[in-house]
Scaffold this active site. Structure first.
Site, PDB file in Angstrom:
ATOM      1  N   GLY A 161      -2.839  -4.306  -6.055  1.00  0.00           N
ATOM      2  CA  GLY A 161      -1.537  -3.331  -5.668  1.00  0.00           C
ATOM      3  C   GLY A 161      -1.386  -2.445  -6.689  1.00  0.00           C
ATOM      4  O   GLY A 161       0.021  -2.239  -7.042  1.00  0.00           O
ATOM      5  N   ALA A 162      -2.535  -1.780  -7.332  1.00  0.00           N
ATOM      6  CA  ALA A 162      -2.166  -0.395  -8.041  1.00  0.00           C
ATOM      7  C   ALA A 162      -1.465  -1.012  -9.420  1.00  0.00           C
ATOM      8  O   ALA A 162      -0.682  -0.250 -10.182  1.00  0.00           O
ATOM      9  CB  ALA A 162      -1.698   0.529  -7.310  1.00  0.00           C
TER      10      ALA A 162
ATOM     11  N   SER B 145      -9.305  -4.531  -6.018  1.00  0.00           N
ATOM     12  CA  SER B 145      -8.548  -3.419  -6.625  1.00  0.00           C
ATOM     13  C   SER B 145      -8.134  -3.805  -7.974  1.00  0.00           C
ATOM     14  O   SER B 145      -8.681  -4.129  -8.937  1.00  0.00           O
ATOM     15  CB  SER B 145      -7.793  -2.975  -5.581  1.00  0.00           C
ATOM     16  OG  SER B 145      -7.159  -1.819  -5.691  1.00  0.00           O
ATOM     17  N   ALA B 146      -6.747  -3.448  -8.044  1.00  0.00           N
ATOM     18  CA  ALA B 146      -6.326  -3.932  -9.345  1.00  0.00           C
ATOM     19  C   ALA B 146      -6.380  -5.191  -9.907  1.00  0.00           C
ATOM     20  O   ALA B 146      -6.415  -5.500 -11.262  1.00  0.00           O
ATOM     21  CB  ALA B 146      -4.637  -3.504  -9.307  1.00  0.00           C
TER      22      ALA B 146
ATOM     23  N   ASP C  25     -14.444   2.864  -0.005  1.00  0.00           N
ATOM     24  CA  ASP C  25     -13.236   2.759  -0.751  1.00  0.00           C
ATOM     25  C   ASP C  25     -12.258   3.701  -1.167  1.00  0.00           C
ATOM     26  O   ASP C  25     -11.010   3.446  -0.872  1.00  0.00           O
ATOM     27  CB  ASP C  25     -13.550   2.004  -2.280  1.00  0.00           C
ATOM     28  CG  ASP C  25     -13.355   0.443  -2.176  1.00  0.00           C
ATOM     29  OD1 ASP C  25     -12.662  -0.081  -1.419  1.00  0.00           O
ATOM     30  OD2 ASP C  25     -14.618  -0.116  -3.016  1.00  0.00           O
TER      31      ASP C  25
END
Length: 566
Positions: A123-124, A210-211, A338
């Protein structure tokens, strides 16, 4: 007579339930979860909202939970950590958020000594939760299917995000990385307590996307993780990704301070003001600044809050820390597109049916990604990425090139470098590489779009089994394959072996030998390939990296601009 037999059989099946853990004693007190039937003689005990640390102080490391009396009914998810909403108009969540969820598979006898898989959400570094994104009632990260089908314990954890999790001055005054410390506290809690739930504390795998993958990567590289877990899986992100580190933390802190009325010329006064500021206002001040992208930047420039090199949890540049990862088995990969969702923001024409993506668009994207290197980088990168175009390329070829550039730069190349560094530093630990390329299920995208960012998660968490009406048999095949590979790896350090049958053996990635597994619903011997996008990996790691860097800096004496070659 037949009807009677059917009724008797039904009664027998209903009474033939799996074992249940009941009340479990943890270091903080007793917890009681809920048993969910998964089939004949099979169930999963689910414990939701188990505290692994106390309510954290503002920009402080997590502290041990003081414990509780009586039995904690662990049957509902707790609040996510304070964060902006998806539309960034307000906040949601709470500062009281350091909880985890545990999914324990059971058969006729209580499970013992099971492998443990601890999941870190993506979620960045800005948003997300251990129970994020409900799909037909169940969280995307609901661990029941993976636990049941792979015979592993799945744990999902919350950690602080956004301003409260990652603000930093780049020095001892506000070191940052609070979200990473939360994750470390959760993994440590699991190691100390999971035996009571039937888990093996000496066989913990951490995995994330991701994150969350970047987080798992940093956990692996940190000196604090020695002996804490055994294996790591990173999906679509590593500590070497260009968006994984905040390089100018103080500049960002000053910007956030101005937004909340704490702008001061004296830094210590500014920090005192920040420390007494309202957490909700601080969280909103950390939202993505869309103005950064207009006319000059890329999506990458929007992702400002991130971990920092703090000289402690992350003592040095990530590429110099792989000696710390030598004992961990490591599996890493990316989705084939991605970068597409981000490329669609940077170059919107790629998703428009009649939109024309021009040479200028492609060069503009490259200029945004390589601005620290100047025009020479744009020219050389453009030559590499347009070499297969021919004199009159099809529009779809040019559009796909844009998606490939963003995928390579943000995800694929950094992951390949991380795999190489792990294999080079490994002391007997295994390394595995993959490419997930199932065609997208997201409607409205062009035909050439394959696997989007985060599309792997629905299969890994078994959604095609949990929500069969919205999937086809091919999706269940793929889901079964992924759960088997991931949980085998957690069990043995080898995704091909560990109790679950897999369609294709997955060869080791080594110092001089770079195979990777192509993961989709049609897996055969040809699903093993070699040297993933090696021409592009070579370009970014060799040619691009030795180009001189340029930085523009304001001259203090005349207010003019001066360009320096570093």
């Amino acid at each position: 007579m037949m009807l009677l037999l059917v009724i008797l059989l039904g009664v027998c099946l209903n009474s033939a339930s799996a074992a249940k853990l009941g009340v479990v004693q943890t270091e903080g007190g007793k917890v009681e979860g809920k048993s969910h039937g998964m089939g004949l003689f099979r169930s999963v005990d689910v414990f939701k909202g188990v505290p692994f640390a106390d309510v954290p102080g503002k920009w402080e490391k997590p502290k041990p939970h003081p414990g509780w009396s009586g039995i904690l009914k662990a049957n509902k998810y707790r609040d996510r950590c304070l964060q902006v909403t998806l539309l960034q108009t307000k906040t949601q969540g709470s500062e009281d958020c350091l909880y985890l969820n545990i999914f324990v598979p059971q058969g006729l006898k209580l499970s013992k000594n099971l492998p443990v898989m601890v999941y870190l959400f993506g979620g960045a570094f800005l948003l997300g939760a251990s129970n994020d994104v409900a799909i037909l009632g169940d969280s995307l990260y609901d661990g029941k299917e993976m636990a049941d089908r792979g015979d592993v314990i799945v744990v999902t954890v919350n950690y602080r995000v956004g301003t409260m999790g990652f603000l930093s001055t780049g020095d001892d005054r506000l070191p940052g990385n609070y979200g990473l410390w939360d994750q470390h506290a959760a993994i440590s809690w699991v190691r100390r307590n999971i035996a009571a739930f039937g888990g093996n504390p000496d066989n913990i795998t951490i995995f994330g996307q991701s994150a969350g993958a970047v987080s798992a990567s940093f956990q692996m590289l940190s000196p604090y993780s020695k002996g804490l877990f055994r294996r790591v899986i990173t999906q679509c992100g590593v500590a070497l990704s260009p968006w994984a580190l905040q390089k100018k933390p103080m500049a960002l802190t000053k910007k956030i301070a101005r937004k909340v009325g704490c702008g001061r010329s004296n830094e210590d006064e500014m920090l005192e003001c920040l420390k007494i500021s309202d957490p909700i206002g601080l969280t909103l001040a950390g939202k993505i600044d869309v103005l950064l992208i207009l006319g000059k930047g890329t999506v990458m420039d929007l992702l400002e809050l991130a971990p920092v090199i703090d000289g402690d949890f992350i003592p040095d540049e990530p590429s110099k820390l792989f000696h710390n990862a030598a004992q961990f088995d490591y599996m890493a990969g990316v989705n084939s597109m991605d970068g597409h969702i981000f490329a669609g923001v940077d170059v919107p024409s790629i998703n428009k049916k009649n939109g024309n993506t021009t040479v200028a668009n492609v060069r503009g994207l490259l200029a945004g990604l390589t601005k620290e290197k100047g025009n020479a980088a744009v020219d050389s990168a453009f030559r590499v990425y347009s070499s297969h175009w021919g004199s009159a390329p099809e529009p779809a070829v040019v559009k796909k090139t844009v998606a490939d550039i963003e995928t390579d730069f943000l995800f694929l190349v950094p992951t390949q470098i991380a795999l190489q560094l792990h294999a080079n530093n490994s002391s007997g630990a295994h390394t595995f590489s993959y490419l997930f390329n199932m065609k997208t299920r997201i409607p409205g995208f062009p035909r050439w779009v394959e696997a989007e960012h985060a599309e792997d998660l629905q299969y890994l968490f078994g959604k095609p089994f949990a929500s069969p009406l919205i999937y086809f048999p091919r999706h269940r095949d793929l889901s079964g394959y992924m759960i088997a590979y991931w949980t085998n790896f957690a069990r043995t350090g080898d995704p091909s072996n560990g109790g679950s049958r897999v369609p294709v053996p997955w060869p080791l990635f080594t110092k001089h030998h770079h195979p990777y597994l192509i993961i989709n619903h049609k897996m055969t011997k040809s699903s093993v390939s070699y040297d993933l996008r090696s021409d592009y990996v070579t370009y970014w790691t060799k040619t691009y990296s030795i180009l001189p860097s340029f930085r523009r800096e304001k001259e203090e004496n005349d207010g003019g601009m001066k360009t320096k070659s570093e």
